[in-house]
Design a protein around this motif. Structure first.
Motif, mmCIF file in Angstrom:
data_model
loop_
_atom_site.group_PDB
_atom_site.id
_atom_site.type_symbol
_atom_site.label_atom_id
_atom_site.label_comp_id
_atom_site.label_asym_id
_atom_site.label_seq_id
_atom_site.Cartn_x
_atom_site.Cartn_y
_atom_site.Cartn_z
ATOM 1 N N LEU A 7 0.867 -1.183 0.000
ATOM 2 C CA LEU A 7 0.000 0.000 0.000
ATOM 3 C C LEU A 7 0.903 1.232 0.000
ATOM 4 O O LEU A 7 1.538 1.543 1.012
ATOM 5 N N TYR A 8 0.977 1.912 -1.127
ATOM 6 C CA TYR A 8 1.812 3.103 -1.249
ATOM 7 C C TYR A 8 0.995 4.328 -0.898
ATOM 8 O O TYR A 8 -0.022 4.618 -1.544
ATOM 9 N N LYS A 9 1.453 5.069 0.106
ATOM 10 C CA LYS A 9 0.773 6.290 0.516
ATOM 11 C C LYS A 9 1.101 7.413 -0.464
ATOM 12 O O LYS A 9 2.024 7.306 -1.267
ATOM 13 N N MET A 10 0.324 8.487 -0.413
ATOM 14 C CA MET A 10 0.472 9.581 -1.361
ATOM 15 C C MET A 10 1.885 10.159 -1.306
ATOM 16 O O MET A 10 2.331 10.621 -0.256
ATOM 17 N N PRO A 11 2.616 10.124 -2.420
ATOM 18 C CA PRO A 11 3.977 10.657 -2.448
ATOM 19 C C PRO A 11 3.968 12.181 -2.576
ATOM 20 O O PRO A 11 2.947 12.779 -2.933
ATOM 21 N N THR A 12 5.113 12.784 -2.316
ATOM 22 C CA THR A 12 5.207 14.239 -2.440
ATOM 23 C C THR A 12 5.078 14.682 -3.895
ATOM 24 O O THR A 12 4.573 15.761 -4.165
ATOM 25 N N ASP A 13 5.515 13.851 -4.826
ATOM 26 C CA ASP A 13 5.418 14.165 -6.257
ATOM 27 C C ASP A 13 4.864 12.931 -6.978
ATOM 28 O O ASP A 13 5.625 12.048 -7.382
#
Length: 102
Positions: A7-13
């Protein structure tokens, strides 16, 4: 069967995440021994209450929990795990479990 779910959380970019993920990380992860199937979400992830804090969900399918363990312990699995810090600026949670069709 057994699934390894990331589960990848919202990245900065998000655009930079997507570019690196598909061009670099996916080919690396696909080298893990015993991998049977690799699927990812497409488009925004939603919850019953609205948008999710997740950016992407990856599901990697193996024959068993033992196969996941062997893949994670392999040089290819170690390389894929170490690579996550290079692009997952929002963080990532890894889960694995046996699965069944019901």
């Amino acid at each position: 069967m057994a699934d390894l779910v990331v589960l990848y959380k919202m990245p900065t970019d998000p655009a930079a995440f997507d570019k690196y993920y598909y061009e670099t990380h996916v080919p690396l992860a696909k080298k893990m021994p015993g991998l049977r199937k690799y699927t990812v979400t497409k488009g925004p992830i939603m919850t019953p209450g609205g948008p999710s804090p997740l950016h992407l969900i990856a599901t990697l399918t193996f024959d068993s929990m033992a196969a996941i363990g062997a893949a994670r312990a392999s040089p290819e699995g170690q390389a894929a795990a170490a690579d996550v810090a290079k692009f997952a600026t929002g963080g990532a949670d890894v889960h694995f479990a046996e699965t069944a069709v019901v």
